[in-house]
Design an enzyme around this catalytic site. Structure first.
Site, PDB file in Angstrom:
ATOM      1  N   LYS A 115       5.434  -2.367   7.715  1.00  0.00           N
ATOM      2  CA  LYS A 115       6.332  -1.811   7.300  1.00  0.00           C
ATOM      3  C   LYS A 115       7.785  -2.510   7.646  1.00  0.00           C
ATOM      4  O   LYS A 115       7.949  -3.352   8.244  1.00  0.00           O
ATOM      5  CB  LYS A 115       7.053  -0.623   8.218  1.00  0.00           C
ATOM      6  CG  LYS A 115       8.268   0.492   7.230  1.00  0.00           C
ATOM      7  CD  LYS A 115       9.453   1.237   7.739  1.00  0.00           C
ATOM      8  CE  LYS A 115       8.318   2.655   8.414  1.00  0.00           C
ATOM      9  NZ  LYS A 115       8.394   3.601   8.886  1.00  0.00           N
ATOM     10  N   ASP A 166      10.551  14.649  11.830  1.00  0.00           N
ATOM     11  CA  ASP A 166       9.753  14.704  10.626  1.00  0.00           C
ATOM     12  C   ASP A 166       8.464  15.000  10.535  1.00  0.00           C
ATOM     13  O   ASP A 166       7.498  14.337   9.751  1.00  0.00           O
ATOM     14  CB  ASP A 166      10.320  13.161  10.167  1.00  0.00           C
ATOM     15  CG  ASP A 166      10.456  13.509   7.685  1.00  0.00           C
ATOM     16  OD1 ASP A 166      10.396  14.168   7.606  1.00  0.00           O
ATOM     17  OD2 ASP A 166      10.849  11.692   7.978  1.00  0.00           O
ATOM     18  N   GLY A 196      11.275   1.484   2.551  1.00  0.00           N
ATOM     19  CA  GLY A 196      11.522   0.381   2.413  1.00  0.00           C
ATOM     20  C   GLY A 196       9.622  -0.020   1.958  1.00  0.00           C
ATOM     21  O   GLY A 196       9.445   1.279   0.987  1.00  0.00           O
ATOM     22  N   LYS A 197       9.056  -0.413   1.898  1.00  0.00           N
ATOM     23  CA  LYS A 197       7.645  -0.754   1.422  1.00  0.00           C
ATOM     24  C   LYS A 197       6.633  -1.201   3.100  1.00  0.00           C
ATOM     25  O   LYS A 197       6.842  -1.748   3.199  1.00  0.00           O
ATOM     26  CB  LYS A 197       7.289  -2.019   0.323  1.00  0.00           C
ATOM     27  CG  LYS A 197       8.298  -1.979  -0.658  1.00  0.00           C
ATOM     28  CD  LYS A 197       8.061  -3.320  -1.433  1.00  0.00           C
ATOM     29  CE  LYS A 197       8.466  -2.547  -3.149  1.00  0.00           C
ATOM     30  NZ  LYS A 197       8.317  -4.569  -3.699  1.00  0.00           N
ATOM     31  N   VAL A 198       5.403  -0.935   2.624  1.00  0.00           N
ATOM     32  CA  VAL A 198       4.504  -0.794   3.134  1.00  0.00           C
ATOM     33  C   VAL A 198       3.825  -1.830   2.918  1.00  0.00           C
ATOM     34  O   VAL A 198       2.652  -1.497   1.708  1.00  0.00           O
ATOM     35  CB  VAL A 198       3.829   0.291   4.356  1.00  0.00           C
ATOM     36  CG1 VAL A 198       2.967   0.125   5.159  1.00  0.00           C
ATOM     37  CG2 VAL A 198       4.791   1.510   5.101  1.00  0.00           C
ATOM     38  N   ALA A 224      11.513   5.295   0.372  1.00  0.00           N
ATOM     39  CA  ALA A 224      13.217   5.618   0.334  1.00  0.00           C
ATOM     40  C   ALA A 224      13.852   4.824   1.694  1.00  0.00           C
ATOM     41  O   ALA A 224      14.527   3.862   1.330  1.00  0.00           O
ATOM     42  CB  ALA A 224      13.550   6.162   0.976  1.00  0.00           C
ATOM     43  N   ILE A 258       0.621  -1.256   0.176  1.00  0.00           N
ATOM     44  CA  ILE A 258       0.211  -0.041  -0.067  1.00  0.00           C
ATOM     45  C   ILE A 258       0.997   1.149  -0.193  1.00  0.00           C
ATOM     46  O   ILE A 258       0.160   2.309  -0.389  1.00  0.00           O
ATOM     47  CB  ILE A 258      -0.725   0.222   1.327  1.00  0.00           C
ATOM     48  CG1 ILE A 258      -0.110  -0.434   2.533  1.00  0.00           C
ATOM     49  CG2 ILE A 258      -1.970  -0.803   1.108  1.00  0.00           C
ATOM     50  CD1 ILE A 258      -1.232   0.170   3.765  1.00  0.00           C
ATOM     51  N   GLY A 259       2.544   1.275   0.542  1.00  0.00           N
ATOM     52  CA  GLY A 259       2.906   1.950  -0.544  1.00  0.00           C
ATOM     53  C   GLY A 259       4.563   1.616   0.054  1.00  0.00           C
ATOM     54  O   GLY A 259       4.753   1.106   0.541  1.00  0.00           O
TER      55      GLY A 259
END
Length: 997
Positions: free
Chosen positions: A710, A819, A694-696, A692, A688-689
């Site tokens: 994640k 952030d 990694g992937k979710v 920089a 779903i995302g």
């Protein structure tokens, strides 16, 4: 003839009207953009410009002598070539506009008559012109709060008559030049908040014998305070705070006989390493020496000065406070917290001086609190947290009606609290935690109408909690755990509509829970564990929509577990060791909640070990159950074979990346799943995302729950993509550790919940609660943005602010996210907001090594990074506040933080420019209903306050929360002291900023 004269006047109207100086000034007008039309009366038909806005003339010669165009919202370059041709012009002020050019060397040096030049609070860039020093009569030069860069020219030492030099809050680097010590006429030298290279206080400054104000806050100063400063006999204000100074406070400082204000606080390593390396070895040794704070003792000679303000906090000072300090007749501020001071406090402190603020927290003081602190009747704050003080609270403080903040926590105080202290009318905070106080809460507490925080934990208080406490309409937090309170909870408690936290665990309370609890709309924590409370748990408790911490364990509660509890989203939930019975609501009838219901023999559900009271029911169907097992076994065999084949086929893909046998699982909440179930569902269909780091993945578990996973990129992937990223791989590891370290230990309704983490040598997984509405950025920047009406956007801003306030003020030590952005604010199914992604979060060390630290690189995202963070790399909560301000602007405007439509600007500058030039209507997102315009305007003001260029002007997050709750009510003016120096909006919090969160 008359007709001819009329025709001449019509044909040549300007040739006989406006004089030469007027023509020059009119060209100045043409060179500026004037969106507010402030220069509308600058008319060429006038004979002279002497009646024009901001223009002053000599009354006899009508020659222009002064030009004051401050605060007029003008845009454009500084018109030096025009203004310097006005030969009698002595005064120029363009303060607080949008002048955006450089100062041309060959032009500015021709203003020979100039005595006063104020260009502060503009957008000027470039280097400081050396030719300025050749202006023979210049006395006042203010270039503060611009974007000047480079070094301060050594030529500035040639000023002949200069009295005030203000270069505060620019981008000046290099070392502070000793040549400034040659300006013998100087009265004020203000260089604070510039990223200078590490360097000493120039000893030449001792030659400035006319100096009255020396303001060098946050200038990267290292080394010792030079003895030469003792020659400054006229100095009134000495400010060397927030630097890296070392050594002791020189006794010679008392030769500055005019001193009334000394600010040497927070001297620790704050310097930024030079980009191009060190110029010599001695400079390196100098920087290493700055690893310590100011040490030694407080010189007794200070008592000989007529001090008004003494700020020495956040250093390593030791020894005792000189008794003579109590004899200072004008002392109103004394802040010594976070040092290593010991002994007793001066017994006459406050007796002879109008003491307003005293903070001696986090030292090693012993003995009793002086009884004369409020002898002059103006004391507002007394903070003595975390010492070894003993005895009783002086009864005289009960007569001190001016008191606002009282913090006596973490000491050895005993005895009863004077009755009148409970009811002080202006007191907002009473903190007596972790002492040995006894007695009861007096009924006079009804008079403390302003009280918002009452901390009484870990004492020996007893008796009933008085009904009068229910009249404290502003009470937000009542923590009275670990005492001997008895009797029932006051029925008046339900009147406390602002209450956010009620913690009374480990007492002797009895009776039933009060009815009407649904009025606690803001309650997020309720802890009544280990008392003797009886009766049923009311269904209305399920209507406390923001409750995330509920502990009723260790009581005598009976009846059923209310099914309405399934409406809550609880991080902490415990009802064990009561007398509850009946079925457990289906949401909680899971193994992960087993410990929350232990010790209730009458409870039953599908959790092993909780149905002992119904064993007979089980035996009735035992024979039938055995028959059913044989019937089902055959079917299960075939289903099992099919399931095994499916699982084996899908697990092959997972095994290519990681060996499951090497996974390490670390959980932070009760889990209803195993890591193997997570691994099986990490396929591309569930992504779903991607970013920089990694992937979710979205993972639907077998029990129906949904989690977000994640998966961080491995080291090898980052290194393979670019060899320059080898360091980046380490950053990713640090990011993983930061995320786990941060989210693993904090609990708040507006912080995303980390269920667990799974690690191997090459792969790291973080398992979070799933947020079905994605990120705030997803909604704002898509066709779905219309779903976010203003009430929802306001709620999102409020939720995110409360989450950040928790990190900054309720975590000890505080945590800086670093952030904050709309992409890291996630939305649940009800558009409740949670702050997420703590991969670059940092704990701010405010203990013995006090002070914020500099980072090795910039963390954050474009458009959200605070201006000072980009060049100082200094980590503190102010950078989060700036980023949150940008999020507010996104909510109001519906626009991105950076966008090509802004040109070279970002969202902050675009909003300021558009607001000034075109008004509020063109700033607000057109999708928002105009009926909320006034509320939106107030929230926008909060966003602009948070994005102030100067960190000192940004409010604390706790203040932001309060302002949002009030929808911007009670706007504050920017405060300055008598020398024109800015003072913090949040000064009421600054005194115990480094004490106890």
């Amino acid at each position: 003839m008359i007709l001819q004269l009329i025709l001449i006047f019509i044909a040549f109207p300007f040739s006989i009207s406006l004089n030469q100086e007027g023509h020059l000034l009119y060209q100045v007008k043409v060179s500026f953009e004037d969106p507010d039309n402030n220069l509308s009366n600058w008319n060429q038909l006038d004979e002279t410009p002497c009646k024009w806005e901001g223009v002053m003339c000599d009354p006899q010669s009508n020659s222009v002598t002064a030009l004051d165009l401050s605060n007029l919202n003008l845009y454009g370059p500084f018109p030096a070539s025009l203004l310097c041709r006005l030969h009698n012009l002595t005064y120029i002020s363009l303060y607080n506009n949008n002048v955006n050019s450089t100062l041309v060397e060959t032009e500015i040096g021709t203003c020979h008559s100039l005595r006063y030049l104020s260009l502060g609070q503009n957008l000027l860039t470039g280097k400081l012109p050396e030719s300025m020093a050749d202006l023979p009569h210049l006395k006042f030069l203010d270039l503060a709060a611009n974007n000047f860069s480079g070094q301060i020219p050594g030529s500035f030492g040639r000023f002949r008559e200069l009295e005030v030099l203000g270069l505060v809050a620019n981008l000046l680097d290099g070392n502070i030049p000793g040549e400034l010590g040659n300006i013998s006429t100087l009265k004020q030298l203000n260089l604070s908040y510039n990223p200078f290279l590490p360097g000493r206080v120039p000893s030449e400054f001792g030659n400035l014998t006319n100096l009255e104000v020396l303001w060098l806050t946050d200038c990267n100063l290292v080394g010792e305070i030079p003895d030469s400063l003792s020659q400054l006999g006229r100095l009134v204000d000495l400010d060397l705070s927030v630097n890296g100074l070392v050594g002791s406070i020189p006794p010679s400082i008392t030769r500055m006989t005019s001193l009334v204000q000394i600010e040497l606080y927070n001297n620790s390593l704050t310097g930024v390493l030079p980009v191009n390396g060190w110029s010599n070895v001695s400079e390196l040794r100098l920087f290493d020496a700055s690893m310590n704070e100011l040490t030694g003792t407080i010189p007794s000679e200070l008592c000989e000065l007529g001090l008004e303000s003494l700020n020495l906090y956040e250093n390593r000072l030791a020894g005792e406070v000189p008794e003579g300090l109590a004899n200072s007749p004008n002392l109103y501020e004394l802040r010594l917290f976070q040092n290593r001071l010991h002994g007793t406090l001066p017994k006459d402190l406050g007796k002879n001086s109008p003491l307003v603020w005293i903070d001696v927290s986090q030292n090693e003081f012993s003995g009793e609190v002086p009884g004369n602190l409020c002898a002059q009747g103006v004391l507002e704050e007394v903070l003595v947290i975390d010492n070894s003080l003993s005895g009783e609270i002086p009864a005289s403080l009960g007569e001190c009606w001016s008191l606002i903040r009282v913090r006596f926590a973490y000491n050895n105080f005993s005895g009863e609290v004077p009755e009148k202290i409970w009811g002080l009318p202006h007191m907002s905070l009473l903190d007596l935690a972790d002492n040995s106080f006894s007695g009861e809460i007096a009924k006079t507490i009804a008079g403390a109408s302003n009280l918002s925080d009452l901390f009484l934990s870990k004492n020996d208080f007893s008796g009933n909690i008085p009904e009068e406490i229910g009249f404290l309409d502003n009470l937000l937090d009542f923590s009275g755990n670990d005492n001997r309170f008895s009797g029932p909870l006051p029925a008046s408690f339900v009147r406390l509509k602002q209450l956010g936290k009620l913690d009374l665990h480990n007492n002797e309370l009895s009776g039933e829970l009060p009815s009407g609890m649904q009025s606690w709309k803001k309650l997020y924590e309720l802890n009544l564990a280990n008392n003797r409370i009886s009766g049923n748990i009311p269904e209305e408790i399920g209507r406390l929509s923001v409750l995330n911490y509920l502990d009723l364990s260790g009581n005598l509660l009976s009846g059923k577990v209310p099914s309405s509890l399934q409406n809550l989203r609880l991080n902490q939930f415990n009802m064990s060791n009561n007398r509850l019975s009946g079925d457990i609501p289906s949401l909680y009838a899971k193994v992960m909640y087993r410990s929350s219901f232990l010790g209730n023999p009458g409870l039953c559900g599908d959790i092993e070990g909780l149905c002992d009271g119904k064993s007979e029911v089980r035996n009735v169907g035992f024979v039938w159950l055995m028959r059913s097992i044989f019937i089902v076994a055959g079917l299960a065999f075939f289903v099992g074979i099919a399931w095994f084949y499916f699982r084996y086929r899908n697990s092959k893909k997972v095994k290519r990346d990681v060996d499951r046998s090497k996974w390490t699982l670390t959980s932070f909440h009760k889990l209803g799943f195993e890591e193997s179930e997570i691994m099986e569902l990490l396929d591309e269909d569930n992504v779903i995302g991607s970013g920089a780091s990694g992937k979710v993945y979205k993972v639907v578990l077998s029990n129906g729950d949904v989690v977000a996973v994640k998966k961080l990129w491995g080291r090898s992937k980052i290194a393979d993509e670019n060899s320059d990223f080898e360091k980046g791989a380490r950053v990713r590891d640090d990011g993983f550790e930061a995320e786990v370290e941060t989210l693993g230990k904090i609990r708040h309704k507006n912080i995303v919940r980390l269920w667990c983490c799974c690690t191997t040598m090459d792969c790291k997984l973080l398992v979070y609660e799933y947020m079905p509405n994605g990120s705030l950025s997803d909604f704002l920047q898509s066709s779905k943005s219309g779903l976010l009406d203003w009430p929802i956007r306001y709620k999102i801003a409020m939720d995110a602010a409360e989450g950040l306030s928790y990190l900054h003020h309720d975590c000890s030590p505080p945590i800086v996210h670093r952030d904050v952005k709309s992409n890291n604010i996630l939305l649940d199914s009800n558009f409740g907001a949670r702050v997420a992604d703590f991969g670059v979060a940092k704990v701010v060390d405010l203990n013995a090594k006090g002070g914020t630290k500099s980072m090795s690189g910039i963390a954050g995202s474009s458009g959200y990074i605070a201006p000072e963070y980009a060049y100082t790399l200094r980590v503190n909560e102010k950078s989060d506040i700036y980023s949150f301000g940008v999020v507010i602007l996104e909510l109001v405007t519906g626009k991105r933080p950076v966008d090509p439509e802004y040109g070279e600007k970002d969202l902050v500058k675009w909003v300021c420019t558009t607001l000034d030039q075109k008004g509020l209507d063109l700033v607000i997102d057109p999708k928002l209903d105009s009926c909320f315009k006034e509320e939106i305007r107030k929230v926008l003001n909060i966003g602009l306050l948070c994005t102030s260029p100067l960190p000192i002007n940004r409010p604390s997050m706790s203040r932001v929360v309060k302002m949002l709750e009030e929808i911007g009510g009670g706007n504050q003016k920017k405060p300055t002291n008598k020398d024109g120096k800015l003072t913090p909006y949040y000064y009421e919090d600054a005194s115990d900023q480094g004490s106890v969160a």
